[in-house]
Design a protein around this motif. Sequence first.
Motif, PDB file in Angstrom:
ATOM      1  N   LYS A 207       0.779  -1.172   0.046  1.00  0.00           N
ATOM      2  CA  LYS A 207       0.030   0.043   0.073  1.00  0.00           C
ATOM      3  C   LYS A 207       0.822   1.377   0.012  1.00  0.00           C
ATOM      4  O   LYS A 207       0.443   2.258  -0.741  1.00  0.00           O
ATOM      5  CB  LYS A 207      -0.894   0.078   1.254  1.00  0.00           C
ATOM      6  N   LYS A 208       2.010   1.090   0.793  1.00  0.00           N
ATOM      7  CA  LYS A 208       2.855   2.380   0.653  1.00  0.00           C
ATOM      8  C   LYS A 208       3.569   2.579  -0.573  1.00  0.00           C
ATOM      9  O   LYS A 208       3.641   3.623  -1.048  1.00  0.00           O
ATOM     10  CB  LYS A 208       3.878   2.039   1.875  1.00  0.00           C
ATOM     11  N   HIS A 210       2.460   1.763  -3.634  1.00  0.00           N
ATOM     12  CA  HIS A 210       1.267   2.294  -4.558  1.00  0.00           C
ATOM     13  C   HIS A 210       1.197   3.639  -4.437  1.00  0.00           C
ATOM     14  O   HIS A 210       1.112   4.393  -5.255  1.00  0.00           O
ATOM     15  CB  HIS A 210       0.030   1.518  -4.100  1.00  0.00           C
ATOM     16  N   ARG A 211       1.003   4.143  -2.947  1.00  0.00           N
ATOM     17  CA  ARG A 211       0.728   5.337  -2.532  1.00  0.00           C
ATOM     18  C   ARG A 211       2.015   6.183  -3.126  1.00  0.00           C
ATOM     19  O   ARG A 211       1.749   7.425  -3.605  1.00  0.00           O
ATOM     20  CB  ARG A 211       0.581   5.699  -1.107  1.00  0.00           C
ATOM     21  N   GLN A 212       3.354   5.953  -3.041  1.00  0.00           N
ATOM     22  CA  GLN A 212       4.184   6.535  -3.477  1.00  0.00           C
ATOM     23  C   GLN A 212       4.510   6.739  -4.916  1.00  0.00           C
ATOM     24  O   GLN A 212       4.781   7.693  -5.656  1.00  0.00           O
ATOM     25  CB  GLN A 212       5.761   5.835  -2.791  1.00  0.00           C
ATOM     26  N   ASP A 214       1.725   6.488  -7.054  1.00  0.00           N
ATOM     27  CA  ASP A 214       0.717   7.644  -7.541  1.00  0.00           C
ATOM     28  C   ASP A 214       0.996   8.959  -7.320  1.00  0.00           C
ATOM     29  O   ASP A 214       0.831   9.883  -7.955  1.00  0.00           O
ATOM     30  CB  ASP A 214      -0.461   7.074  -6.640  1.00  0.00           C
TER      31      ASP A 214
END
Length: 220
Positions: A207-208, A210-212, A214
């Motif tokens: 999740k981390k 993917h957040r970075q 995006d």
Amino acid sequence: MVFKRRDRRPIWQIVLEFFWPRGGWGRAARYVKHRLHRLPDPPEKIARGIFAGVFTTFTPFYGIHFVVAGGLALIMRGNVLAALLGTFFGNPLTYLPIGVISMRMGYFLLGRGPHDGEEVHRSLGGKFLDAGADLKDNFVAMFTDRDMDWHNLGVFYHEVFFPYMIGGIIPGLIAGLIAYYLSVPLIRAYQKRRKGVLKAKLAALKKKAHRQADGGPKAD
């Protein structure tokens, strides 16, 4: 000497720490429990190793318990490291009751009393010392003209070793089976919880990532 202890421990402290380590036997037990839980094998295989280790502590093969436990674990297709850790069931606090139970059971199964022997005037500790003296004297006799004498070793075998070996089978099986059936659900629950923790950590890392991704710079 560079690596020599600055504070030399007195003899009484060395003996005391042998029977009761500085961290206590509770700390040692927690270490063994931690190591067992982190083994990668299935719970049943680890528990078979624990059974082998606990059972071995009821045998008179002092000094080679690790070897006996490891060999038994291989025969049972158990975890060898778990077997070695399982031998810690035998320690200076438990060897005395284990020895008493095994000896009494052995005399009962063999149909004789603890004093049915020609060397009734010697205590159990005395027979250990006599057997050790025979081993030492016979070793020296191999290189000298002295005659070998196996009398005390024979007394030790018939009155101590053999009854101990026979008598330790039943209590060893009982203790080993109890350890096995207690270990399987505990190890399975720990491994399941540990897998859940690792899965949660992996999901958090994804999740981390993917957040970075995006939030990063976008190509034109």
